[in-house]
Structures are given as C-alpha cells and as structure tokens.
Design a protein around this motif. Structure first.
Motif, PDB file in Angstrom:
ATOM      1  N   HIS A   1       0.724  -0.879   0.108  1.00 21.32           N
ATOM      2  CA  HIS A   1       0.074  -0.259   0.219  1.00 21.32           C
ATOM      3  C   HIS A   1       0.954   1.151   0.008  1.00 21.32           C
ATOM      4  O   HIS A   1       1.885   1.160  -0.118  1.00 21.32           O
ATOM      5  CB  HIS A   1      -0.856  -0.020   1.072  1.00 21.32           C
ATOM      6  N   LYS A   2       0.134   2.228  -0.197  1.00 19.44           N
ATOM      7  CA  LYS A   2       1.107   3.609  -0.246  1.00 19.44           C
ATOM      8  C   LYS A   2       1.287   3.909   1.310  1.00 19.44           C
ATOM      9  O   LYS A   2       0.279   3.719   2.291  1.00 19.44           O
ATOM     10  CB  LYS A   2      -0.050   4.819  -0.907  1.00 19.44           C
ATOM     11  N   VAL A   3       2.427   4.403   1.327  1.00 20.46           N
ATOM     12  CA  VAL A   3       2.632   5.470   2.692  1.00 20.46           C
ATOM     13  C   VAL A   3       1.814   5.601   3.322  1.00 20.46           C
ATOM     14  O   VAL A   3       1.272   7.130   2.727  1.00 20.46           O
ATOM     15  CB  VAL A   3       4.601   6.177   2.562  1.00 20.46           C
ATOM     16  N   GLY A   4       1.795   4.718   4.948  1.00 14.79           N
ATOM     17  CA  GLY A   4       1.153   5.963   5.733  1.00 14.79           C
ATOM     18  C   GLY A   4      -0.615   5.594   5.197  1.00 14.79           C
ATOM     19  O   GLY A   4      -1.981   5.826   6.470  1.00 14.79           O
ATOM     20  N   LEU A   5      -0.526   4.592   4.863  1.00 13.79           N
ATOM     21  CA  LEU A   5      -2.441   3.930   5.022  1.00 13.79           C
ATOM     22  C   LEU A   5      -2.690   3.068   5.753  1.00 13.79           C
ATOM     23  O   LEU A   5      -3.221   1.472   5.650  1.00 13.79           O
ATOM     24  CB  LEU A   5      -2.374   3.142   3.904  1.00 13.79           C
ATOM     25  N   GLU A   6      -1.729   2.648   7.290  1.00  9.45           N
ATOM     26  CA  GLU A   6      -1.304   1.725   7.905  1.00  9.45           C
ATOM     27  C   GLU A   6      -3.119   1.980   8.784  1.00  9.45           C
ATOM     28  O   GLU A   6      -3.307   0.911   8.989  1.00  9.45           O
ATOM     29  CB  GLU A   6      -0.869   1.662   8.541  1.00  9.45           C
TER      30      GLU A   6
END
Lengths: 207, 827, 344
Positions: B440-445
C-alpha cells in the motif's frame, strides 16, 4: 584375576621362609669358642679377597661399571617416555600432525596448547603448538592418543632448566627436514601393535 | 497460549509398556521427546515438517511400522521403539551412512558433537557390509559465512528443511550429484528402508536453490547450526577450534528484540594471548532459530577498556551538570532502571528516540484495550496460529523472529497470511501459496487495520459508526457473467416398444448471460489490491482456519496517527478473534519502555550512552568513558515473547560500569545484577534475584528462561476510533528508515562477520537509476550514501539504515519512519 | 743423593732440621691430600667405579680442586660454640700429627749441593729430630692428638659432637693401651726406643724382620693403629650412619680440612712405624732402600683403604669388648712370653 591375595593383609599366616640365622652362643665358653672359630676361619679375608677381586677385574678385565654420563649415554628403551618428538611423513616430508587436538584434550597436566586454522589447501593446519615441559608429567597419553603417530616420545631426557616453565614449540620438536632420513619409526608407548591387523574388521571397498 | 495445556486435548499412549499423556495430533517422536523417551532420529527438526530422509525413527505403533516423526499419536496407541526388525533396519541405515563418509573425524569441526558418530556408536555399528565407489565432491563456500563440504554431507536435508520451514529463505535444495548406481543385489539383500534411503542419498547433494554456487539468503547460519555432521560450518570457524575446548556461556542475543537464546562459546585467543574470545555462537536449534545478527554479530566487546580514573571523574562531573541522558535500546533492564533512578533523584531527562514512539504507542494501546501488553507472542503463533496478518513491519529486516513465525505458520500449520507494507518484498509471497501481499501507499496503515476489521470482525460487536464507515467502502456494481444453467425440458418421445409417444423430462445445460450484483471492497483497492478477485482469494484463505494472529511493526509507532492505530488495534482485538503481537523496535526496547519515563526531546548538556552527546559513555570503545558491551555484562533483557531473560558475561571487562557511576552519584548496590530484583513490579516485573532466574528449555520445547512479565487486563469500553486519514499518504521520492537484515546497531556493525554496509538500499531497478552514490536530502539535513541493490526489494522506496548512531539518522527522520526526500546523484 | 751410615753422619745443624721440618710439613700434607685421591680411587675400583676422572688427567688434580674449595669456603663457627676451643681443636689434630712425624725417619738424608746460594752444603737429616726415645715420643704425640677430636666435639654445642667426643675419649684411651703394650715386646727385643736402632736391628734381610719374631704384636699393633687413626672398621668417632659426622659435625671449610690432613698424616705415621718396627724399615746400604720403605708404607696405606672397602663397622660395645677382653690380654700375654723367651 581376583584381588584376594592383595587384600589379605594378615601377614602372620603367610608362608614366609625363615632364614637360618643360627643360634646365639650361650655361656662364656661358647661365646669364646665362637670368637675363636670366627677369628681363625678367615671370614674377614674372604671379604678382602672379594673386594680385591672386584678391583682387579675392574682394572684389568674391563669390568668397570661407570658410564661417563655426559660423554657416554646408555641406550634407552623405546618405551621410555622422554621429551616429545614430532615426526614427519617419510614420503612427502610434510609433518604428520593433522591438528586434531586429541593430545591437547587428553593431556592430564594441561600442558599442551595448539592453534589451528584453515589453510590454503583446504586442510587443517597447526599454526602454533606448544608443550609446557614445566607441567608435563611425561605420562605418554598424548603419544598414545595420537591417531597419526605424529607426536611421540623421543630420547631427549635431559630436561633440567633454569625456569619452572619451559616451553617447546612445534619446530623444536619436529624432525629437521634435512635429517628426515635419520627419523626412527616409533615403537614405544602408543605405537601400532604388531598384530594390529588381526584386531580390526575389514571394511569392504568398491575399488 | 503455549504454557497452557488443557486436559481435554490430551491422549494416552503407551511407549514400551509405560503410559504417557501426549497432546492430540502430535507426532509420536515429539510426544516421546516431551516425555523423555529416546527415539533415534537424524533428519527431523522439532519445529519443522518431517523430511523422511533418514528413516531411522522407525517405530512400531499398534503393530505397524511407522515413522515416528510423521505419524501422529492416537488415543490408546501402543508404541514399541525397538523391535528386532526395526533394529536391523536402523543398523543397516547407519552402515549406509558410514559408507564412504570420510574418517577425518580428527579434523572435523564437529569434534565430538557429531550425530552421525553418536548414532553409529549408539546403534553399535562395528562392521561395514556395504560398499560403493565414491564421487569426488569439492568443498565450497556458499556465502560470506557458509562453508559446505559435501564430502561430509549425509543429505539429511535438515538444512534445507530449516531454511524452508523456519527461516523462510528456501535458499537450499537437494540436487543430483551423479553418484554411482547401487549394486542391484542390494535390493534383495538389504532391509527395505535402508535401501531406498541409500538410493536417494547416493544420488543427491545439497546446493543453493537459485542454481548458482552462492546462496542469496539472509546469512542467518541456521543451516550450519542444525547440520548433524561437519558438512556445513561457519566459514570463520572452520578448523579454528575443537568444540570440546569451548566454554559455553548462556546468553541472550543482544541485537534484535526477539530475545533469542544463544550460547557464546569462548576459549583463549591463541597461545600467546590467553584472554578469552568468543569463537562462535550456538543455540538450542530445536527450540530457537537465530537470525544472522544473533549468530554472527558476537565480537562486539569493548576490549580496550581500563579503569581510567580521570575519565571516570569527568564522567561524574558530566552527569552532575547533565540535563539529558540520550541512550538507545542496547541496554539491560538493570541499566535502564539505573537511568530511571538518575531521572528520579537528579532530575535528568531521559531521551531515547528508538523507544519513545514505541512507549507512547504501548501506552495508547493499553489505554484503548486494557491490556498492559500484547496478547500473544511469536512462540505461541508458531505453535497454534494458522492465519497471520502483518502490518507495518518490514519482516525481513526489523523482526527476524516475526518473519520466522509468519513463515512457519504457512509451512507447518497450513496457514495463510496477509502482509501489509509499502515496500515491496519478493521473499514474503514465497512463504506460502496463501500469502496475500498488499504494497500500500505510505501512510495507509489505518486502512489496513480497517480492512482487517472488515474481514474478521464480529459485526455485532462493532460500533455503528465503524460499521457505517466500513460499509461506505463497499461498492455495488453489476457485472455480466456467463453462467451455466441447467434447464429441464419436457419433450415428447416416441416409445419404440409401445409405439406411444410419452412425455419425457430431459436436462439440458445451456450458457446464458446474466447480470449479477457484485460488491467490491474499496479498502482493498485503496491498499493496492485487486478488489475484484480478493473476495474469492480470501474465501480460499479462510478455509479451515481457527486461530488468528496479527503482527504490528515499527512503522505504526512512528505513524502520524499512531494513537488512532493503537485504538484500531485494540478494536481489532476486541471484536475479532485475533491475538496481537508487536515488535519492540530494537534489542531491549520493551524493557526501556517499561522501566524508563522517557522525555520528548533532549536539551542542554547531554550525556550520550552509546549515542551522540556532549559526554559520551560508550561500549564501543570510542567514547569518553568505556562501558561494558552486552557480551561483557550480566543482566536481563525483555523480549518480544514478553519474557525477562537473563544474559551472562562471555568475555572479560576491565573498565567501569554504569553501576560504578551510580555508586558515586546517588548510591547503588554492589553489583549491577543487584538491581534485578528492584525492577518495577507494577510494570510486570517480578522481585526475583538474578541468580534465581532459570535459563533452560523444557524437553517439549517450552521456554523456561527467566520469567514471563505479568500482564494485566482491565475491561474497557470499545475505543472510539477515527477514520482513515487518506491525506496522510506520502507521495514522491520516499526514504524508509530501515536496516539491512543482520544490522541493528553499532555493535552488529563492529562484528567482523557482519558485512552489510551502511548504504542506501534500493530495488534493482531503482538502484540502477540512482547510480553508485547519492545524497539523500531531508528537510533538516542530508546524508550521502553508497547505493546497494537489494534483489529482494521492489518498488521505488529506498531504505536508509540507522544502525550507526553517529550518523544521526534518527534525527533526520524525526518522528516518522518514512520521509519524502530528494535523491541527488553524487559522483 | 747420597745416603750415609749413621756412624758417618755429619753434624746436624738447626738449619738442616728446619729444612727437614718444612719438607715434612710440605710433603706430608701434600701426600695426605694425595692420600684422599688414592683412597677415592681405590674405593672406586673396588666398587667397579672410576672415581674422580675429570679434574686433570685421570682426576689427578681433583686434590687441587678440593683444596681450593676447602680454602675458599666460608669459615662458619656455630653461635653457641666455645669459639676459641672450636677454632683451636683442628689445629691440635693437625699439629700433633705432624709433631709425631718429627721423630720418624721419613726421607733419606742428603746434603744440599754447594752451588745453591745460602743453603749450600747444608746437611738435611732423615729424621728431623733423632730422639733417643723416638717411639715413645711418636706414640705420645699421637695420643695427645686425642685432644683434637675431644675438644672439637665438646666445644661445638652439638649433640652429635658430644657423642663423637665421648667416643673419642673412650676409643683413643682404650687403644692407646693396646698400642703401647703391643709395641713393648719389639722394644724389649731391640732394647732401644730409637727408630734407627730398630732399623739397624733388622738390617740383615727379610729373615731378621721383627714380624716373624713378634707376629702377635704386629697384628695387635695394626688393629690398634686402625683404631688410633680412626679408620674403618673402628671409625666410630664420625660414623655417618650413627652420629652424622661425630666430632666434626659443625666443622666446614679449612678447619674440617685440618682434621682430614691430621687423619691422613696419622695414617702415614702409623704406616711408617709399622714398616720400620715390623717390616725391616729401610735398607741403608741399598740404593733401593728408600724405595722399599716407601713400598712398605704404601702397602700399609693400601691395606687401610682395602679394609675400608671390605669390612663393616663394629659397634662401640664390640669395640670395647675387643679392646679390653681380647687385645689387651693378648698383648700382656705376648709381653710375658717374649720376656720369658728372652730370659731363657
């Protein structure tokens, strides 16, 4: 073998053979007779003759027992355990030690130390080896355990030194390469017994 | 949990006439081992799948010959270990193993630890009946740490098994070696199992599975640890020492937070230098598997330290005027407690960038869930989990223990896994067929956690706003699909016998086009997955799954929305049947987090302990006052398994310890380990003296080292969670603060068997585009690094390591693990 | 070298006597040293050993090495010893031994050649002092020698020394009786106490030797001589196996060396007396007379060594028993018989 005969310490019942020591004279007359008998029997001269004979034999019959030690040495038994030697392979001249470390392990006085490394020929190489003769008790376990007959007991028994710790390095004990032809096969403690072949089972070989 | 053995799943078996209890579904061999019964076995590894290579574990169960490593216990099973027939088989097998095995025991590095030798003697093999011409096999080096001598190899495949089932690298495999054919007559004359074992053995040898001469793996060395003979040895150790000369010092791996059990094996350095040095690290490989740092980063001791009174006095002065102590997690619990004492008594700030975020995250988690610590651990996951989810953890780099657990679940528990991480990794999908990777894109945890909620939560329990929020991602669309439809057609058929026409029903299959309603999950798309196929894949993954676990990693602690993530994790635990484990970032991060009250930032005069500072205490030997390294001191460490583990000093240390400073500053007991029983009991520690801590494994593999931290559980209401903040997504050139595998800190870097450099790691394509050296420019500074291609990385994100404290990478990244950066080529 | 008959003797000047005395001192002490070498060699041969071999040819310079060693050794005097007596005692032994030699003809007399300055034409006599009571003097001096060991043993504050001293007194006094009585019979026959007269008495050849007329006296004198000189089998004074080193226990260095020299000088004296009294002495007329007496002395010296190699020690009580119950009565009987024969 049982140990009964060693454990029986009741010496009184054992079969001692009494030496015939004669009997002491009783009474003044008997004593006097004994003195006279002994005086004129010439026992004393027997003693004189024995020593004289020994001297004459020593001087003229080459029966001198002295060994002029530092200049002359008696041959020692191959089983004598003196300062260690490191033997070489007769064919290649390479030293026999493979660096297995068994001597180091078995040494009960903990006087053997060795460093090993992986050498260029993919073999285990002994990079350094030392025996502290200040601690060695010459028990012979190292020679007995050595699988390659590499460390053996040599014939140098003069190990007096000025210090308690005396270290021998690998090169000190190794047969000099120019004296390889003089290297004796070891027949002492830990060598292969003459009937060794009878005691092992044969492994089949596919060649 | 691993410690709990419920009575209901126990069965009774009889081994050689004695009754034993065993866990249902356990292999006979493991049941026997747990009860102290010896069954010979060469190829079997406790926590891996049976290889069936050696066939020596043959036993008789209920009258049938079975392999103990492969047959499970049943209620009332009667097992006989030795029967005449089995003994004959075993002896034949051992004789076969001894055929052409070189009798170079004198120089073999196994030196008395050899299992081949042990079993040969155990089974009384005193003569040889078989023969075959040998093949020349050359010794090779597989990597910078592995040395393989195929001449000694008995192809038990333990190395390949452990690499596949435990480590996950699958870097080794058996290949053909073209040995001579067995004599046909053996087929009749030999015991059956021995013959087939030999047939296979004669044809194979171990080799790197990538087809080259070199393994491309994480260099953990576990294959060498499990090798029963001297075939696989660490390159550095080859022919340097006999095993019997080495003194074992039980300890704990100092680098990762896994708390791996290790033995430092020490012996005097050489004939001239009689100070002891560490020759190698070994482990109880049946119960624990090490990573490369634990095994090879051992010689980081501070050798030059002396009692330098001048430096000591200036250290006292430094502490007196210090406002901040900056340290990292390479510190024992006792030392952490000392620093905390300094804070309490002298008011010095404690600053620890490695642990601070983790501590905050733990506090948020505790507040939201009521659990003082996470609820499962890596050992428990390996024992029973069959579905693992990993979020925010670079498994291959951050947490070797978690990687092993993730992999082991796939291999041994027929499990499935979900892996959420922005950095692409080619190794994770190879762990198992049922592993789904979301890059996933960084920050979508947060989105990942919402997806977990969506997939696993008991919808009844979820708060309504969350439920609504999850529903909002569902998109319905119509899709035309072709479907087979079976129609019953009635038709009149002339009956030939009667001549009458009869009505007959007939089934006809025909393809029809149909419009159906399809629901796709927007979250899956958001996370970079394929929503259209995911449902089907997930359904397959969920088949027969019972026990679920989730691993949370360091990315989450440094996330902007860390608090919300902690709440989400708590929500997952409350509403789903999922246990959670978190990885403490570095070695003793958990201990520091529990013991120290950490401050937000440093200020004023700073004393650095293994870190930068105005006055530097250093176990690396480079600071103003020497400190003992982790292999030079006694103490305890906290691990990911929530245990307080005792570690011992392996090598001498001649300098001052932190405790000596404490004695002068605020007063302290005689020894560092006198602090052990003072560890705070309100944070889960026990008031146990260091010398009373046990340090062993039970026969059945249970960890009995140190003690387990007391955890508390307070019933709390469901946490209120925020929605996923999609604006937090980072775009552009992104740097990820992540160490290469085997590198954790300055100490691993100091060790001579660790070769990973302090460089920028990027995927192959990215590395090619970057050239050989780049300057990584952050908003608050820059760092210039060589570029190294990591073949197992994919994607555009680059990894910037942080293991050198002096480079100040933590300061560059600040409160985040990901940063947008500018990469500038440097010549 | 010219040997002269007694009648023709030139006048003995004091210079000649002095030269003789110096010669005796020098040569006998050298011989005593050489005697130790001979003893070691003979004992070694009898035990099939080589003995000293390395200092000088065949070990001949061993004596020099030993001498240097003795001279250079530290002179230790025990703390509680009577220092004066302790220091004097060895001198007494050595001095009495050499004084006894004054009345014994040791070497031939000669005249120093006239071309030697100062001493030219000086006559050096064979006897330093030809006393008319020569034998008595010699025996007396040897008896006085008992003060050496006695005082040494008593002064050194050592128990072994005391025992040694006691044994000295007992043994020397006892055997003095035997020596005197045994030699009394030959003196009666010769009728003189001068050694020259003894020599003259036996000048007629082997048949005239007193040993044939006085065999018992000869044996008794020999036995008593062994005891007087503290030789095996009567070396009880310093018997290592019993009293460490007896009267010499605390002595070392040159003081101990003086005991040694005294003992060997005594051995030579006894050998010379025995040779002259019983074995015919020196033949004044013959060119080889001096050689023969040397051979006779050597024979007795060798006998002492030989006996040491062959025979064991006796016990002190046996020693006393032998002295008073056997030897002394025998000697008295011998004198009586001699006297009776002479009267008849």
């Amino acid at each position: 073998m049982g140990l009964e005969q060693f454990k029986n310490r009741n010496v009184g019942t054992q079969n001692y053979t009494m030496v015939d020591a004669g009997h002491s004279p009783k009474g003044v007359l008997c004593q006097f007779k004994q003195v006279v008998k002994r005086t004129f029997k010439g026992e004393l001269f027997v003693g004189l003759w024995v020593t004289m004979k020994a001297m004459l034999k020593a001087l003229f019959a080459n029966d001198m027992h002295t060994v002029k030690y530092p200049f002359e040495k008696l041959p020692i038994s191959p089983r004598y355990r003196a300062i260690h030697d490191m033997l070489r392979l007769l064919e290649s001249g390479h030293y026999r030690c493979i660096g297995c470390g068994l001597c180091e392990k078995i040494c009960i006085s903990n006087c053997i130390t060795m460093d090993t490394r992986y050498d260029e020929n993919q073999r285990k190489e002994v990079s350094e080896y030392t025996i502290n003769f200040g601690r060695c008790i010459f028990c012979g376990y190292c020679a007995e355990v050595c699988p390659e007959l590499a460390i053996v007991h040599g014939s140098r028994y003069e190990n007096a030194s000025e210090q308690r710790a005396g270290f021998s390095l690998f090169e000190d004990m190794l047969t000099p390469i120019d004296k390889l032809n003089l290297q004796q096969e070891y027949s002492g403690f830990g060598s292969v017994s003459p009937n060794a072949d009878d005691n092992i089972k044969q492994t089949p070989l596919a060649y | 949990m691993s410690e709990v053995q419920t009575v209901d799943n126990m069965v009774t078996v009889t081994i050689d006439g004695t009754e034993f209890k065993a866990k249902e579904g356990e292999y006979i061999l493991n049941a026997a081992r747990a009860n102290g019964i010896f069954i010979p076995a060469i190829c079997y590894l406790t926590r891996c799948s049976p290889t069936l290579a050696c066939r020596i574990c043959l036993v008789e169960a209920d009258g049938k010959q079975v392999y103990a490593c492969n047959a499970k216990v049943k209620e009332g099973m009667e097992i006989t270990v030795d029967t005449p027939n089995i003994l004959e088989e075993r002896r034949a097998i051992m004789e076969v193993y001894d055929v052409n095995h070189p009798l170079q025991c004198g120089v073999c590095d196994k030196s008395g630890e050899c299992e081949l030798q042990n079993y040969t003697l155990h089974l009384g093999v005193d003569s040889q009946s078989y023969m075959i011409p040998d093949t020349k096999r050359e010794a090779t080096n597989w990597s910078s740490v592995l040395h393989y001598d195929p001449g000694l190899c008995i192809v038990c495949e333990r190395c390949t098994t452990v690499c596949k089932d435990m480590i996950g690298d699958s870097a080794l495999t058996t290949v053909k070696r073209g040995g001579a054919e067995l004599d046909k007559s053996y087929k009749e004359s030999m015991p059956k199992d021995a013959y087939s074992m030999w047939n296979k053995l004669q044809k194979s040898v171990i080799a790197p599975s990538n087809g080259t001469g070199e393994t491309n793996c994480s260099d953990c060395g576990e294959c060498a640890a499990v090798c029963p003979v001297g075939a696989l040895v660490s390159r550095d150790f080859v022919y340097t020492s006999n095993a019997w000369d080495l003194k074992r010092v039980p300890a704990v791996s100092a680098h990762s937070s896994d708390g791996f059990q290790i033995y430092y094996e020490v012996k005097p350095t050489s004939i001239e230098d009689r100070t002891e040095k560490i020759y190698r690290v070994t482990n109880e490989w049946n119960y624990v598997s090490l990573d490369g740092a634990a095994r090879f980063a051992y010689d980081f001791q501070n050798t030059t330290a002396t009692k330098d009174t001048k430096a000591f006095n200036s250290a006292i002065e430094a502490f007196k005027k210090a406002e901040t102590i900056r340290f990292n997690s390479m510190i024992t619990n006792e030392e952490a407690l000392m620093l905390q004492t300094l804070k309490e008594k002298m008011g010095i700030k404690l600053y620890n960038p490695e642990v601070k975020a983790f501590q905050t995250f733990l506090n948020h988690y505790e507040a939201a869930s009521g659990n003082s610590l996470w609820t499962t651990d890596t050992d428990a996951i390996m024992k029973k989990s069959d579905f693992v989810i990993s979020i925010g953890c670079a498994l291959r780099n951050d947490a070797p223990g978690m990687k092993y657990a993730f992999n082991n679940v796939q291999k041994l528990n027929k499990g499935a896994g979900l892996y959420f991480h922005p950095v692409g990794d080619t190794l994770i999908p190879t762990f198992g067929k049922s592993v789904e990777v979301f890059n996933h894109k960084v920050g979508l945890e947060e989105a990942a956690l919402y997806l977990v909620l969506d997939l696993f939560a008991d919808k009844e329990k979820l708060p309504s706003d969350v439920k609504e929020y999850l529903e909002s991602f569902k998109k319905s669309s119509t899709k035309t699909i072709k479907e087979k439809e079976v129609k019953t057609v009635k038709e009149m058929v002339l009956n030939e016998e009667t001549g009458k026409e009869e009505e007959v029903s007939k089934k006809v299959t025909e393809m029809i086009e149909k419009e159906i309603e399809v629901t796709t999950n927007g979250l899956v798309d958001l996370l970079g997955g394929d929503a259209s196929t995911f449902d089907a894949t997930f359904e397959k993954m969920m088949k027969k799954k019972e026990s679920f676990s989730m691993m949370l990693g360091e990315d989450l602690y440094y996330h902007e929305k860390a608090e919300n993530i902690a709440k989400l994790a708590a929500l997952v635990e409350a509403t789903c049947n999922i246990d959670i484990v978190m990885t403490p970032p570095k070695s003793n991060a958990l201990g520091v987090a529990l013991i120290c009250e950490l401050d937000e930032a440093q200020s004023g005069y700073t004393v650095g302990y293994n870190e930068n500072g105005d006055f530097r205490l250093s176990a690396l030997g480079t600071g103003d006052l020497d400190m003992p390294a982790m292999n030079q001191q006694e103490g305890t460490l906290c691990s990911i398994t929530k245990r307080v583990l005792p570690t011992n000093a392996a090598v001498e240390y001649h300098g001052y310890e932190l405790n000596d400073l404490m004695k002068v500053l605020v007063g302290a007991p005689e020894l560092t380990i006198d602090w052990t029983e003072k560890l705070p009991t309100d944070r889960g520690f026990k008031a146990m003296a260091f010398d009373d801590l046990p340090n062993s494994f039970e026969n059945d593999g249970r960890d009995n080292r140190g003690y387990k931290l007391e955890t508390s559980n307070v019933k709390t209401a469901l946490p209120e969670v925020e929605k996923c903040d999609e604006d937090a997504v980072l775009e552009g050139e992104i740097a990820y603060r992540c160490n290469p595998a085997r590198q954790f800190n300055d100490f691993t870097d100091k060790s001579h068997e660790i070769f990973e450099t302090f460089s920028l790691y990027a995927s192959k394509e990215k590395a090619e585009s970057l050239g050989s050296r780049v300057e990584v420019i952050f908003d608050n500074g820059s760092i210039t690094l060589d570029v190294v291609a990591d073949e197992k990385m994919t994607g555009d994100i680059v990894k910037v390591p942080d293991f050198k404290a002096s480079e100040g990478v933590y300061d560059l990244f600040g409160a985040s693990r990901y940063k947008t950066v500018t990469l500038r080529k440097v010549q | 070298m010219e040997t002269t008959l007694i009648e023709k003797l030139p006048e003995v000047t004091w210079v000649g006597s002095l030269i003789k005395a110096v010669l005796i001192l020098a040569i006998i002490s050298a011989l005593a040293g050489f005697g130790t070498f001979i003893e070691r060699k003979v004992l070694a041969f009898m035990q099939r050993r080589l003995g000293p071999m390395h200092v000088g040819y065949y070990g001949l310079l061993q004596i020099a090495a030993d001498g240097i060693k003795l001279f250079t050794k530290e002179d230790i005097i025990p703390q509680n010893a009577n220092k004066l007596i302790f220091m004097i005692a060895p001198v007494i032994t050595a001095a009495t031994a050499f004084i006894a030699l004054a009345a014994v003809p040791v070497f031939p007399d000669f005249t120093i050649p006239s071309w030697i300055p100062l001493l030219g034409d000086t006559f050096v006599p064979s006897i330093a002092s030809d006393l008319n009571i020569g034998i008595l003097f010699v025996l007396g001096m040897m008896a006085a020698g008992l003060y050496g060991p006695l005082l040494a043993g008593m002064s050194q504050a050592n128990k072994w020394g005391i025992i040694g001293a006691a044994r000295t007194a007992v043994q020397f006094l006892s055997y003095e009786v035997v020596t005197g009585l045994s030699i009394l019979a030959p003196i009666m026959l010769v009728g003189s106490l001068s050694f020259i007269d003894f020599n003259t008495y036996q000048a007629g050849g082997i048949g005239d030797w007193l040993i044939w007329k006085q065999p018992v006296a000869f044996v008794l004198f020999l036995i008593a001589g062994f005891a007087e000189t503290n030789r095996t089998p009567f070396d009880l004074l310093e018997h290592e196996a019993e009293v460490v080193s007896g009267y010499a226990t605390e002595y070392s260095g040159m003081r101990w060396g003086m005991f040694f020299i005294g003992e060997y000088a005594n051995m030579i004296t006894v050998s010379v007396i025995a040779s002259i009294v019983f074995l015919g002495g020196y033949d004044v007329a013959s060119m080889f007379g001096w050689f023969f007496i040397m051979a006779k002395i050597a024979l007795f010296f060798f006998l002492m060594l030989w006996v040491r190699a062959a025979w064991p020690h006796v016990r002190p009580d046996q020693l006393m028993w032998l002295c008073w119950k056997v030897l002394m009565p025998l000697a008295v009987v011998n004198i009586l018989i001699t006297a009776l024969v002479m009267m008849v």
